[in-house]
Design a protein around this motif. Structure first.
Motif, PDB file in Angstrom:
ATOM      1  N   GLU A 156       0.479   0.211   6.942  1.00  6.72           N
ATOM      2  CA  GLU A 156      -0.135  -0.470   5.804  1.00  6.72           C
ATOM      3  C   GLU A 156      -1.626  -0.641   6.087  1.00  6.72           C
ATOM      4  O   GLU A 156      -2.021  -1.142   7.144  1.00  6.72           O
ATOM      5  N   TYR A 188      -0.568   6.211   1.615  1.00 15.92           N
ATOM      6  CA  TYR A 188      -0.838   4.799   1.362  1.00 15.92           C
ATOM      7  C   TYR A 188      -2.072   4.726   0.475  1.00 15.92           C
ATOM      8  O   TYR A 188      -3.028   5.472   0.700  1.00 15.92           O
ATOM      9  N   ASN A 219       0.792  -1.241   0.000  1.00 13.35           N
ATOM     10  CA  ASN A 219       0.000   0.000   0.000  1.00 13.35           C
ATOM     11  C   ASN A 219       0.819   1.283   0.000  1.00 13.35           C
ATOM     12  O   ASN A 219       0.312   2.326  -0.413  1.00 13.35           O
ATOM     13  N   GLY A 267      -4.124  -3.236  -1.817  1.00 13.79           N
ATOM     14  CA  GLY A 267      -3.041  -2.405  -2.318  1.00 13.79           C
ATOM     15  C   GLY A 267      -3.000  -2.334  -3.839  1.00 13.79           C
ATOM     16  O   GLY A 267      -4.028  -2.375  -4.521  1.00 13.79           O
ATOM     17  N   ASN A 278      -7.326   0.056   0.283  1.00 18.69           N
ATOM     18  CA  ASN A 278      -7.771  -1.246  -0.233  1.00 18.69           C
ATOM     19  C   ASN A 278      -9.236  -1.119  -0.620  1.00 18.69           C
ATOM     20  O   ASN A 278     -10.091  -0.946   0.244  1.00 18.69           O
TER      21      ASN A 278
END
Length: 303
Positions: free
Chosen positions: A294, A97, A72, A106, A100
């Motif tokens: 992340e 980042y 990410n 990612g 999702n």
């Protein structure tokens, strides 16, 4: 034996993390300017020597991997810093980042850039009617292996997508690692449709929606989101390489782009190996451990 290796400075997931590049002799180089665009590169300053090449060979390029698949952190070549290390993008003081977005985690390909290319922000593209985004041209590598940040891999180009990001042309090349087990089946964009059904549609939706969790609108595309073929993509690469050459020779307005290089000897921005080492050693960084943020959240977008 790998022709390039990398050296980390600072802590991952921190604003001062940098990934510098070295050549086979262990000298610091710029991944933006010193790694040749073409793999065959018995080249001088990015200009291929005159030698017969078949079509497939002509289509093999170096790709600098910035973001491994399924991660990410928005890592990118630092175009405005000396020797252009890879760093994590920062916006409003925060590390960036990508979100999702269901059903993805990612980035859904290995993501990176072609060296010795530049999308000139002062030149309007005839086919998109928008200027460039001031970066090297992006690559989505669709092979089966998850690559590593800082790897330099040989890819063959299959096609291209024209993302329009805040009024700028942001080309996304579609490519595959030449060493992928399935690489021999892929020659053009139609082969992606044939052997990886649904992948191009997923890619289009990924780029369309990935900024929505940040509160931004959907991204737009030239050509109504149509993926252009290899021949079209190669022409885009050719033009961005010419823009890069003008940049390195100080024949255009590069703005804040840092053109320091070690291997383009007739560039006014050329520096010695010793100067390059001093530049890297002068970079300050903290030993404080970064926070791994992340993104584990799945975003479900309404219709």
């Amino acid at each position: 034996m790998a022709l390039y290796r990398t050296e980390e400075r600072g802590q991952p997931h921190s604003p001062d993390y940098r990934l510098f590049f070295k050549n086979v002799a262990g000298h610091y180089i710029s991944p933006f300017h010193d790694i040749p665009l073409k793999v065959d590169s018995e080249e001088e300053n990015g200009i291929p020597t005159k030698r017969a090449r078949n079509d497939e060979y002509e289509n093999v390029f170096n790709m600098v991997v910035e973001v491994p698949r399924w991660t990410n952190a928005k890592m990118e070549i630092a175009t405005k810093e000396p020797l252009n290390p890879i760093k994590q993008d920062v916006k409003d003081g925060k590390l960036r980042y990508v979100a999702n977005i269901f059903p993805h985690k990612g980035y859904i390909w290995n993501y990176g850039a072609l060296p010795q290319t530049w999308e000139d922000p002062h030149r309007k593209d005839k086919s998109t009617d928008c200027c460039g985004d001031n970066d090297p041209i992006d690559v989505c590598e669709i092979g089966s292996k998850v690559l590593s940040r800082g790897e330099v891999v040989h890819v063959k180009i299959l096609g291209v997508l024209a993302l329009i990001d805040q009024g700028e042309t942001d080309w996304k090349l579609i490519a595959i690692n030449v060493n992928d087990p399935e690489a021999s089946k892929f020659h053009d964009i139609e082969d992606v449709k044939k052997y990886k059904p649904g992948y191009l549609e997923a890619m289009l939706n990924w780029f369309r929606f990935y900024k929505i969790p940040e509160g931004k609108p959907e991204n737009q595309f030239a050509f109504n989101g149509e993926f252009k073929n290899k021949a079209f993509a190669l022409e885009v690469i050719k033009s961005t390489h010419e823009y890069w050459k003008a940049l390195l020779m100080d024949k255009c307005d590069g703005g804040a782009i840092n053109c320091t290089n070690v291997q383009v000897c007739d560039s006014p921005f050329h520096c010695s190996e010793e100067e390059a080492r001093s530049l890297v050693e002068s970079v300050s960084f903290s030993l404080n451990k970064g926070s791994n943020e992340e993104d584990q959240v799945w975003h479900f977008l309404g219709k």
